[in-house]
Design a protein around this motif. Structure first.
Motif, PDB file in Angstrom:
ATOM      1  N   ARG A  59       1.078  -1.187   0.045  1.00 14.29           N
ATOM      2  CA  ARG A  59      -0.063   0.527   0.051  1.00 14.29           C
ATOM      3  C   ARG A  59       0.846   1.924  -0.373  1.00 14.29           C
ATOM      4  O   ARG A  59       1.600   1.224   0.164  1.00 14.29           O
ATOM      5  CB  ARG A  59      -0.953   0.263   1.325  1.00 14.29           C
ATOM      6  N   GLU A  60       0.500   2.287  -0.433  1.00 11.37           N
ATOM      7  CA  GLU A  60       1.256   3.634  -0.833  1.00 11.37           C
ATOM      8  C   GLU A  60       0.188   4.289  -0.332  1.00 11.37           C
ATOM      9  O   GLU A  60      -0.897   4.492  -1.023  1.00 11.37           O
ATOM     10  CB  GLU A  60       2.108   3.609  -1.929  1.00 11.37           C
ATOM     11  N   PHE A  61       1.092   5.460  -0.246  1.00  9.14           N
ATOM     12  CA  PHE A  61       0.553   6.971   0.120  1.00  9.14           C
ATOM     13  C   PHE A  61       0.151   7.482  -1.292  1.00  9.14           C
ATOM     14  O   PHE A  61       0.751   7.662  -2.477  1.00  9.14           O
ATOM     15  CB  PHE A  61       0.887   8.223   1.295  1.00  9.14           C
ATOM     16  N   VAL A  62      -1.128   7.640  -1.146  1.00 11.70           N
ATOM     17  CA  VAL A  62      -1.222   9.225  -2.504  1.00 11.70           C
ATOM     18  C   VAL A  62      -1.560  10.812  -2.004  1.00 11.70           C
ATOM     19  O   VAL A  62      -1.398  11.370  -2.498  1.00 11.70           O
ATOM     20  CB  VAL A  62      -2.660   8.725  -3.258  1.00 11.70           C
ATOM     21  N   SER A  63      -2.910  11.259  -1.431  1.00 12.18           N
ATOM     22  CA  SER A  63      -2.730  12.109  -0.762  1.00 12.18           C
ATOM     23  C   SER A  63      -3.455  12.175   0.563  1.00 12.18           C
ATOM     24  O   SER A  63      -4.270  11.457   1.062  1.00 12.18           O
ATOM     25  CB  SER A  63      -3.916  12.199  -1.679  1.00 12.18           C
ATOM     26  N   ALA A  64      -3.583  13.393   0.794  1.00 14.43           N
ATOM     27  CA  ALA A  64      -3.835  14.069   1.536  1.00 14.43           C
ATOM     28  C   ALA A  64      -4.696  14.983   2.089  1.00 14.43           C
ATOM     29  O   ALA A  64      -3.904  15.978   1.570  1.00 14.43           O
ATOM     30  CB  ALA A  64      -3.210  13.343   3.341  1.00 14.43           C
ATOM     31  N   ALA A  73      -9.410   7.367   3.760  1.00 14.37           N
ATOM     32  CA  ALA A  73      -8.865   6.450   4.965  1.00 14.37           C
ATOM     33  C   ALA A  73      -8.607   7.719   5.894  1.00 14.37           C
ATOM     34  O   ALA A  73      -8.667   9.651   5.661  1.00 14.37           O
ATOM     35  CB  ALA A  73      -7.642   6.327   5.763  1.00 14.37           C
ATOM     36  N   ALA A  74      -9.139   7.809   7.331  1.00 15.82           N
ATOM     37  CA  ALA A  74      -9.752   9.212   7.963  1.00 15.82           C
ATOM     38  C   ALA A  74      -8.605   9.069   9.701  1.00 15.82           C
ATOM     39  O   ALA A  74      -8.706   7.526  10.406  1.00 15.82           O
ATOM     40  CB  ALA A  74     -11.506   9.193   8.902  1.00 15.82           C
ATOM     41  N   SER A  75      -7.959  10.520   9.732  1.00 14.23           N
ATOM     42  CA  SER A  75      -7.316  10.354  11.422  1.00 14.23           C
ATOM     43  C   SER A  75      -7.798  11.431  12.249  1.00 14.23           C
ATOM     44  O   SER A  75      -7.551  12.619  11.149  1.00 14.23           O
ATOM     45  CB  SER A  75      -5.575  10.426  10.296  1.00 14.23           C
ATOM     46  N   LYS A  76      -7.541  11.309  12.872  1.00 10.68           N
ATOM     47  CA  LYS A  76      -7.486  12.429  14.093  1.00 10.68           C
ATOM     48  C   LYS A  76      -5.943  13.240  14.408  1.00 10.68           C
ATOM     49  O   LYS A  76      -6.299  14.275  15.139  1.00 10.68           O
ATOM     50  CB  LYS A  76      -8.459  12.495  15.148  1.00 10.68           C
ATOM     51  N   VAL A  77      -5.306  12.158  13.992  1.00  7.46           N
ATOM     52  CA  VAL A  77      -3.924  12.430  14.843  1.00  7.46           C
ATOM     53  C   VAL A  77      -3.121  13.907  12.916  1.00  7.46           C
ATOM     54  O   VAL A  77      -3.730  13.048  11.628  1.00  7.46           O
ATOM     55  CB  VAL A  77      -3.008  11.363  14.012  1.00  7.46           C
ATOM     56  N   LEU A  78      -2.567  14.750  13.540  1.00  6.63           N
ATOM     57  CA  LEU A  78      -2.493  15.293  12.285  1.00  6.63           C
ATOM     58  C   LEU A  78      -1.008  14.998  11.465  1.00  6.63           C
ATOM     59  O   LEU A  78      -0.761  16.382  10.661  1.00  6.63           O
ATOM     60  CB  LEU A  78      -2.692  16.996  12.781  1.00  6.63           C
ATOM     61  N   THR A  79      -0.054  14.875  12.574  1.00 10.72           N
ATOM     62  CA  THR A  79       0.396  14.194  11.403  1.00 10.72           C
ATOM     63  C   THR A  79       0.935  12.559  11.173  1.00 10.72           C
ATOM     64  O   THR A  79       0.569  12.017  11.232  1.00 10.72           O
ATOM     65  CB  THR A  79       1.931  14.370  12.795  1.00 10.72           C
ATOM     66  N   GLY A  80       2.566  12.974  10.398  1.00 13.91           N
ATOM     67  CA  GLY A  80       2.493  11.252   9.759  1.00 13.91           C
ATOM     68  C   GLY A  80       1.450  10.750   9.042  1.00 13.91           C
ATOM     69  O   GLY A  80       1.261   9.697   8.571  1.00 13.91           O
ATOM     70  N   LEU A  81       1.068  11.835   8.349  1.00 11.75           N
ATOM     71  CA  LEU A  81      -0.051  11.509   7.360  1.00 11.75           C
ATOM     72  C   LEU A  81      -0.156  10.557   6.094  1.00 11.75           C
ATOM     73  O   LEU A  81      -0.130  10.411   5.499  1.00 11.75           O
ATOM     74  CB  LEU A  81      -0.615  12.883   7.130  1.00 11.75           C
ATOM     75  N   SER A 128       1.787   8.084   5.979  1.00  7.21           N
ATOM     76  CA  SER A 128       2.038   7.045   6.969  1.00  7.21           C
ATOM     77  C   SER A 128       0.929   6.143   7.232  1.00  7.21           C
ATOM     78  O   SER A 128      -0.151   6.319   7.755  1.00  7.21           O
ATOM     79  CB  SER A 128       2.543   6.733   8.597  1.00  7.21           C
ATOM     80  N   GLY A 129      -0.174   4.876   6.643  1.00 10.88           N
ATOM     81  CA  GLY A 129      -1.495   4.494   6.889  1.00 10.88           C
ATOM     82  C   GLY A 129      -1.332   4.107   8.723  1.00 10.88           C
ATOM     83  O   GLY A 129      -2.474   4.220   8.737  1.00 10.88           O
ATOM     84  N   SER A 130      -0.599   3.753   9.112  1.00 13.69           N
ATOM     85  CA  SER A 130      -1.091   2.966   9.980  1.00 13.69           C
ATOM     86  C   SER A 130      -1.254   4.499  11.521  1.00 13.69           C
ATOM     87  O   SER A 130      -1.641   4.821  12.188  1.00 13.69           O
ATOM     88  CB  SER A 130       0.442   3.278  11.061  1.00 13.69           C
ATOM     89  N   THR A 131      -1.147   5.703  10.573  1.00 15.20           N
ATOM     90  CA  THR A 131      -1.711   7.135  10.916  1.00 15.20           C
ATOM     91  C   THR A 131      -3.468   6.994  11.425  1.00 15.20           C
ATOM     92  O   THR A 131      -3.853   7.661  12.350  1.00 15.20           O
ATOM     93  CB  THR A 131      -1.210   8.240  10.900  1.00 15.20           C
ATOM     94  N   TYR A 132      -3.522   6.554  10.400  1.00 21.39           N
ATOM     95  CA  TYR A 132      -5.386   6.359  10.355  1.00 21.39           C
ATOM     96  C   TYR A 132      -5.824   5.226  10.718  1.00 21.39           C
ATOM     97  O   TYR A 132      -5.416   4.259  10.230  1.00 21.39           O
ATOM     98  CB  TYR A 132      -5.593   5.819   8.471  1.00 21.39           C
ATOM     99  N   ASP A 133      -7.258   5.933  11.294  1.00 20.84           N
ATOM    100  CA  ASP A 133      -7.947   4.372  12.112  1.00 20.84           C
ATOM    101  C   ASP A 133      -9.094   4.271  11.127  1.00 20.84           C
ATOM    102  O   ASP A 133     -10.010   3.107  11.969  1.00 20.84           O
ATOM    103  CB  ASP A 133      -7.942   4.829  13.595  1.00 20.84           C
TER     104      ASP A 133
END
Length: 124
Positions: free
Chosen positions: A45-50, A97-105, A107-112
């Motif tokens: 899996r790879e990051f595309v955009s946030a 994917a959605a995350s409440k964390v504002l850093t490390g975007l 990385s897939g592990s940032t998203y819950d």
């Protein structure tokens, strides 16, 4: 967690365009940073955009910069990925994917919270 449902994938010729949508429900959408990831068969899996909570800040992978645009409409609880000048190497399952964390975007592990994905196939 927020529930996410992607749509808009399909088959397109190289050079064409698609717009992916991701509809969210269950929580306050504007509390979440939203991301798009992709995974091609046999690849990681790879990051595309946030995009930040109110759309002020956007991030892109180098491979899609200048071709893809991420946006969101908080009133509609939806995030979009406009994909132009598509290439065969963009072929993959695309996941929001959605995350409440504002850093490390990137990385897939940032998203819950993750959607089930929509498939994009680009023919040459």
């Amino acid at each position: 967690q927020v529930q996410l449902v992607e749509s808009g994938g399909g088959l397109v010729q190289a050079g064409g365009s698609l717009r992916l949508s991701c509809a969210a429900s269950g929580r306050t959408f504007s509390d979440y940073v939203m991301g798009w990831f992709r995974q091609a068969p046999g690849k990681e899996r790879e990051f595309v955009s946030a995009i930040s909570t109110y759309g002020i800040t956007r991030y892109y992978a180098d491979s899609v910069k200048g071709r893809f645009t991420i946006s969101r409409e908080n009133a509609k609880n939806t995030v979009y990925l406009q994909m132009n000048s598509l290439k065969p190497e963009d072929t993959a399952g695309y996941y929001c994917a959605a995350s409440k964390v504002l850093t490390g975007l990137k990385s897939g592990s940032t998203y819950d919270s993750w959607g089930q994905g929509t498939t994009v196939t680009v023919s040459s």
